[in-house]
Write a protein that holds these residues in place. Structure first.
Motif, PDB file in Angstrom:
ATOM      1  N   GLN A 138      26.698   2.949 -36.659  1.00  0.00           N
ATOM      2  CA  GLN A 138      26.032   3.165 -35.374  1.00  0.00           C
ATOM      3  C   GLN A 138      24.770   4.007 -35.557  1.00  0.00           C
ATOM      4  O   GLN A 138      23.742   3.742 -34.920  1.00  0.00           O
ATOM      5  CB  GLN A 138      26.982   3.867 -34.411  1.00  0.00           C
ATOM      6  N   GLN A 139      24.826   4.999 -36.445  1.00  0.00           N
ATOM      7  CA  GLN A 139      23.647   5.823 -36.702  1.00  0.00           C
ATOM      8  C   GLN A 139      22.534   5.000 -37.352  1.00  0.00           C
ATOM      9  O   GLN A 139      21.349   5.204 -37.062  1.00  0.00           O
ATOM     10  CB  GLN A 139      24.026   7.009 -37.601  1.00  0.00           C
ATOM     11  N   GLN A 155      16.634   1.208 -34.038  1.00  0.00           N
ATOM     12  CA  GLN A 155      16.101   1.002 -32.697  1.00  0.00           C
ATOM     13  C   GLN A 155      15.063   2.056 -32.322  1.00  0.00           C
ATOM     14  O   GLN A 155      14.126   1.774 -31.557  1.00  0.00           O
ATOM     15  CB  GLN A 155      17.248   1.014 -31.673  1.00  0.00           C
ATOM     16  N   GLY A 156      15.191   3.262 -32.865  1.00  0.00           N
ATOM     17  CA  GLY A 156      14.238   4.318 -32.580  1.00  0.00           C
ATOM     18  C   GLY A 156      13.078   4.367 -33.556  1.00  0.00           C
ATOM     19  O   GLY A 156      12.291   5.329 -33.519  1.00  0.00           O
ATOM     20  N   SER A 157      12.973   3.366 -34.437  1.00  0.00           N
ATOM     21  CA  SER A 157      11.904   3.289 -35.445  1.00  0.00           C
ATOM     22  C   SER A 157      11.889   4.501 -36.369  1.00  0.00           C
ATOM     23  O   SER A 157      10.834   4.845 -36.925  1.00  0.00           O
ATOM     24  CB  SER A 157      10.535   3.138 -34.764  1.00  0.00           C
ATOM     25  N   ALA A 158      13.031   5.134 -36.549  1.00  0.00           N
ATOM     26  CA  ALA A 158      13.155   6.237 -37.505  1.00  0.00           C
ATOM     27  C   ALA A 158      13.551   5.641 -38.856  1.00  0.00           C
ATOM     28  O   ALA A 158      14.726   5.647 -39.246  1.00  0.00           O
ATOM     29  CB  ALA A 158      14.182   7.253 -37.028  1.00  0.00           C
ATOM     30  N   VAL A 159      12.552   5.096 -39.551  1.00  0.00           N
ATOM     31  CA  VAL A 159      12.821   4.319 -40.765  1.00  0.00           C
ATOM     32  C   VAL A 159      13.456   5.181 -41.852  1.00  0.00           C
ATOM     33  O   VAL A 159      14.417   4.779 -42.506  1.00  0.00           O
ATOM     34  CB  VAL A 159      11.520   3.672 -41.284  1.00  0.00           C
ATOM     35  N   ALA A 160      12.928   6.383 -42.048  1.00  0.00           N
ATOM     36  CA  ALA A 160      13.481   7.265 -43.083  1.00  0.00           C
ATOM     37  C   ALA A 160      14.928   7.620 -42.791  1.00  0.00           C
ATOM     38  O   ALA A 160      15.775   7.641 -43.685  1.00  0.00           O
ATOM     39  CB  ALA A 160      12.624   8.529 -43.206  1.00  0.00           C
ATOM     40  N   ALA A 161      15.239   7.901 -41.531  1.00  0.00           N
ATOM     41  CA  ALA A 161      16.622   8.222 -41.159  1.00  0.00           C
ATOM     42  C   ALA A 161      17.531   7.017 -41.341  1.00  0.00           C
ATOM     43  O   ALA A 161      18.682   7.156 -41.766  1.00  0.00           O
ATOM     44  CB  ALA A 161      16.669   8.711 -39.711  1.00  0.00           C
ATOM     45  N   MET A 162      17.020   5.817 -41.024  1.00  0.00           N
ATOM     46  CA  MET A 162      17.821   4.606 -41.199  1.00  0.00           C
ATOM     47  C   MET A 162      18.201   4.426 -42.663  1.00  0.00           C
ATOM     48  O   MET A 162      19.373   4.197 -42.992  1.00  0.00           O
ATOM     49  CB  MET A 162      17.045   3.389 -40.708  1.00  0.00           C
ATOM     50  N   TYR A 163      17.217   4.558 -43.556  1.00  0.00           N
ATOM     51  CA  TYR A 163      17.510   4.411 -44.983  1.00  0.00           C
ATOM     52  C   TYR A 163      18.371   5.562 -45.497  1.00  0.00           C
ATOM     53  O   TYR A 163      19.154   5.385 -46.430  1.00  0.00           O
ATOM     54  CB  TYR A 163      16.218   4.318 -45.784  1.00  0.00           C
ATOM     55  N   ALA A 164      18.228   6.728 -44.906  1.00  0.00           N
ATOM     56  CA  ALA A 164      19.067   7.854 -45.314  1.00  0.00           C
ATOM     57  C   ALA A 164      20.533   7.574 -45.001  1.00  0.00           C
ATOM     58  O   ALA A 164      21.420   7.857 -45.825  1.00  0.00           O
ATOM     59  CB  ALA A 164      18.604   9.127 -44.595  1.00  0.00           C
ATOM     60  N   TYR A 165      20.795   7.002 -43.841  1.00  0.00           N
ATOM     61  CA  TYR A 165      22.180   6.653 -43.498  1.00  0.00           C
ATOM     62  C   TYR A 165      22.687   5.479 -44.353  1.00  0.00           C
ATOM     63  O   TYR A 165      23.870   5.429 -44.709  1.00  0.00           O
ATOM     64  CB  TYR A 165      22.298   6.316 -42.013  1.00  0.00           C
ATOM     65  N   VAL A 166      21.798   4.547 -44.677  1.00  0.00           N
ATOM     66  CA  VAL A 166      22.186   3.471 -45.599  1.00  0.00           C
ATOM     67  C   VAL A 166      22.554   4.061 -46.955  1.00  0.00           C
ATOM     68  O   VAL A 166      23.558   3.673 -47.572  1.00  0.00           O
ATOM     69  CB  VAL A 166      21.040   2.450 -45.736  1.00  0.00           C
TER      70      VAL A 166
END
Length: 273
Positions: free
Chosen positions: A222-223, A229-240
């Motif tokens: 979910q994160q 969805q919030g275009s926080a690309v760095a955070a998305m890859y961090a959670y990946v």
């Protein structure tokens, strides 16, 4: 030279081999990260959609300093553990019955071969219908369904590969059928079951993350979706990256437990020599 020194030498050789393999694996990871860093810093790869690894790691450490990431980890692990537990219990019990009975094996084999290749993500519409009020339960269902099959297949094969002479010898001593199953058949199938648990663990984690992303249940998935969805690309890859690290840790833990529990098995003795 006494025989008491042999285990020490074997332990030393195993430690050296583990160290060399670890250095080699770590070296490969470092090379890939360096190439990714250079490619994004020089705009060979679009840094807008693929941030440099240093930025991703920095974001990951920042996220781990807050409570949100740890809550997501706990929710993912909870769904993973429940799904895996259901799959292990059901897979071992069904595998014992199917593997020990030729009629049951022949009767269930077409069903297993039909259901096993069904992608669990194809059941997501069913999850929305059945678990509309409990999305976390839907991810548990997906994980349990997907990881059931490696457990069932491995247990069945393990039971069927028990040497008939072992069972016949136990029965010749008038040992009860239940005791034969628990003391002879099941221990002989443990290496197969252990492999099934390790495979099922990985499958369960993949399906939990998939369910969290698609269904919207709480957790790392979910994160990832919210960051996208919030275009926080760095955070998305961090959670990946966090999901990948979690998978590596779980696999390493199961592999270590398997090696320790099955030290008596010939395959593990040969691997450690």
């Amino acid at each position: 030279m006494t025989s008491s020194t042999l285990p020490d030498r074997g332990t030393a050789r195993s430690a050296i081999r583990w160290f060399v393999h670890g250095i080699g694996s770590l070296g490969g990871v470092v090379v890939v990260l360096l190439l990714a860093e250079l490619s994004t810093r020089t705009d060979l790869l679009p840094s807008r959609f693929l941030p440099p690894p240093t930025e991703t790691f920095a974001t990951l450490f920042e996220l781990l300093g807050g409570a949100t990431a740890w809550i997501a980890i706990a929710e993912t692990l909870r769904s993973w553990a429940l799904g895996l537990l259901i799959a292990v219990l059901a897979g071992v019990l069904l595998g014992l019955v199917v593997g020990a009975n030729e009629l049951a094996y022949r009767a269930t084999r077409p069903i297993v071969e039909f259901l096993r290749p069904v992608p669990s993500v194809a059941l997501i519409p069913l999850v929305f219908l059945l678990f509309a009020d409990n999305l976390s339960g839907g991810t548990v269902f997906l994980a349990a369904f997907a990881s059931l099959w490696p457990m069932l297949v491995q247990t069945t094969y393990g039971i069927r590969n028990v040497m008939p002479t072992q069972v016949d010898t136990a029965r010749s001593f008038q040992i009860r059928r239940m005791d034969v199953a628990l003391r002879v058949v099941l221990p002989s199938a443990i290496p197969y079951i252990a492999t099934g648990v390790r495979i099922a663990s990985t499958v369960a984690l993949i399906l939990v993350l998939t369910g969290e992303i698609v269904v919207g249940a709480g957790g790392i998935g979910q994160q990832i979706n919210e960051a996208r969805q919030g275009s926080a690309v760095a955070a998305m890859y961090a959670y990946v990256l966090l999901a990948g690290i979690l998978g590596v840790i779980l696999n390493a833990l199961f592999a270590a437990v398997e090696r320790r529990m099955l030290r008596w098995h010939p395959s593990h003795r040969e691997a450690s020599e």
